[in-house]
Design a protein around this motif. Sequence first.
Motif, PDB file in Angstrom:
ATOM      1  N   GLY A 177       0.715  -0.993   0.064  1.00 10.98           N
ATOM      2  CA  GLY A 177      -0.019  -0.108   0.042  1.00 10.98           C
ATOM      3  C   GLY A 177       0.912   1.253   0.073  1.00 10.98           C
ATOM      4  O   GLY A 177       2.049   1.381  -0.302  1.00 10.98           O
ATOM      5  N   PRO A 182      -2.848   7.049   0.413  1.00 12.55           N
ATOM      6  CA  PRO A 182      -3.520   6.018   0.343  1.00 12.55           C
ATOM      7  C   PRO A 182      -4.756   6.107  -0.334  1.00 12.55           C
ATOM      8  O   PRO A 182      -5.457   7.307  -0.349  1.00 12.55           O
ATOM      9  CB  PRO A 182      -3.693   5.690   1.948  1.00 12.55           C
ATOM     10  CG  PRO A 182      -3.548   7.252   2.381  1.00 12.55           C
ATOM     11  CD  PRO A 182      -2.721   7.969   1.627  1.00 12.55           C
ATOM     12  N   GLY A 187      -4.178   6.875   6.737  1.00 11.21           N
ATOM     13  CA  GLY A 187      -3.492   6.164   7.437  1.00 11.21           C
ATOM     14  C   GLY A 187      -2.191   5.602   6.709  1.00 11.21           C
ATOM     15  O   GLY A 187      -2.046   5.664   5.396  1.00 11.21           O
ATOM     16  N   SER A 189      -0.071   2.518   5.469  1.00  8.83           N
ATOM     17  CA  SER A 189       0.173   1.131   5.087  1.00  8.83           C
ATOM     18  C   SER A 189       1.556   0.551   5.233  1.00  8.83           C
ATOM     19  O   SER A 189       2.362   1.396   4.666  1.00  8.83           O
ATOM     20  CB  SER A 189      -0.706   0.837   3.838  1.00  8.83           C
ATOM     21  OG  SER A 189      -1.933   1.016   3.930  1.00  8.83           O
ATOM     22  N   TRP A 190       1.742  -0.648   5.602  1.00 13.70           N
ATOM     23  CA  TRP A 190       3.004  -1.066   5.766  1.00 13.70           C
ATOM     24  C   TRP A 190       2.996  -2.787   5.543  1.00 13.70           C
ATOM     25  O   TRP A 190       1.888  -3.267   6.051  1.00 13.70           O
ATOM     26  CB  TRP A 190       4.152  -0.687   6.645  1.00 13.70           C
ATOM     27  CG  TRP A 190       3.535  -0.672   7.911  1.00 13.70           C
ATOM     28  CD1 TRP A 190       2.684   0.440   8.600  1.00 13.70           C
ATOM     29  CD2 TRP A 190       4.079  -1.411   8.999  1.00 13.70           C
ATOM     30  NE1 TRP A 190       2.562   0.122   9.820  1.00 13.70           N
ATOM     31  CE2 TRP A 190       3.200  -1.046  10.023  1.00 13.70           C
ATOM     32  CE3 TRP A 190       4.899  -2.282   9.001  1.00 13.70           C
ATOM     33  CZ2 TRP A 190       3.326  -1.764  11.524  1.00 13.70           C
ATOM     34  CZ3 TRP A 190       4.897  -3.173  10.455  1.00 13.70           C
ATOM     35  CH2 TRP A 190       4.138  -2.656  11.536  1.00 13.70           C
ATOM     36  N   GLU A 201      -0.154  -4.342   7.553  1.00 17.24           N
ATOM     37  CA  GLU A 201      -0.372  -3.395   8.751  1.00 17.24           C
ATOM     38  C   GLU A 201      -0.583  -2.119   8.373  1.00 17.24           C
ATOM     39  O   GLU A 201      -0.429  -1.647   7.106  1.00 17.24           O
ATOM     40  CB  GLU A 201       0.839  -3.341   9.541  1.00 17.24           C
ATOM     41  CG  GLU A 201       1.278  -4.513  10.278  1.00 17.24           C
ATOM     42  CD  GLU A 201       0.618  -5.157  11.225  1.00 17.24           C
ATOM     43  OE1 GLU A 201      -0.260  -4.248  11.727  1.00 17.24           O
ATOM     44  OE2 GLU A 201       0.662  -6.177  11.585  1.00 17.24           O
ATOM     45  N   ARG A 202      -1.405  -1.329   9.263  1.00 20.16           N
ATOM     46  CA  ARG A 202      -1.986   0.166   9.057  1.00 20.16           C
ATOM     47  C   ARG A 202      -1.567   0.996  10.370  1.00 20.16           C
ATOM     48  O   ARG A 202      -2.100   0.423  11.315  1.00 20.16           O
ATOM     49  CB  ARG A 202      -3.177   0.147   8.571  1.00 20.16           C
ATOM     50  CG  ARG A 202      -3.800   1.523   8.620  1.00 20.16           C
ATOM     51  CD  ARG A 202      -5.364   1.350   7.896  1.00 20.16           C
ATOM     52  NE  ARG A 202      -5.980   2.647   7.964  1.00 20.16           N
ATOM     53  CZ  ARG A 202      -6.860   2.953   8.813  1.00 20.16           C
ATOM     54  NH1 ARG A 202      -7.292   1.891   9.703  1.00 20.16           N
ATOM     55  NH2 ARG A 202      -7.325   3.979   9.112  1.00 20.16           N
ATOM     56  N   THR A 203      -0.838   2.130  10.042  1.00 18.25           N
ATOM     57  CA  THR A 203      -0.575   2.682  11.294  1.00 18.25           C
ATOM     58  C   THR A 203      -1.724   4.070  11.377  1.00 18.25           C
ATOM     59  O   THR A 203      -1.682   4.719  10.227  1.00 18.25           O
ATOM     60  CB  THR A 203       0.782   3.588  11.203  1.00 18.25           C
ATOM     61  OG1 THR A 203       1.899   2.778  11.473  1.00 18.25           O
ATOM     62  CG2 THR A 203       0.851   4.607  12.424  1.00 18.25           C
TER      63      THR A 203
END
Length: 251
Positions: A177, A182, A187, A189-190, A201-203
């Motif tokens: 992502g 995004p 947020g 994404s990683w 994951e998403r911060t």
Amino acid sequence: MANSVVVLSDIHGVLPVLEAILAEPEVGGADLIVVTGDHASGPQPREVLERLLAEGDRIRLVRGNADRELVALRRGPSTEAPDGITAWAADQLSEDQVDLLAELPHPLVIEVDGFGPVVFCHGSPRRDDEIVLVDSPLSRWRAALADLPTDHRTVVCGHTHMPFLRLVDRRLVINAGSVGMPYGRPGGSWALLRDGGVRLERTVIDVDAAVEAVVAGSHYPQRRAWADEYIRAANSDADAIAAFTPPGDRP
């Protein structure tokens, strides 16, 4: 061989979201951070490259199409910019940063424990601007991966700004992502590759604060409008898929 690898992509010159992701404990503890292209074409280009390089030997950068375009704009003044912010960002970079972007590899292969050789690319292994989506036909995916050696069974890409995980005829394809632009939801994404498994994951960020940080930290004339569109994820994943899907792939 790396035991754990964090993958970021498409930061697009957005420093506050990058910093939020780098502050995640699992990101800080990873052996390597691989960023699969489009690092600096955005409102804080110099600052993002400086922050990435501050990670030292554990950072690996892959060339994206926007990185290539920044170099072309600086080294070929007659080159046509794809948009206003790319032209502006190219002018902000130091000569050392232009040299850095010019020397980035595409693709990059790294041995990762539990995966073997992992191919990190931007659009696809064969082209940094190739668009392949989570729902692209298998024939399109097979063509995009056709030049890979048979033992390269994991491919990590970016470019389309939407995270996904899928199999392509026994190959695992991962898209982490986008950090800075995004589609679908705000947020950063990683992805985390560890012990043979993958986690998308998403911060979660304070979106208003991130927008204001970009506005305060950039001199791009249209920075607020840009941040309101991209940091707030005004473009949905459905909008992006409709725009990116080639006509022949549509039902």
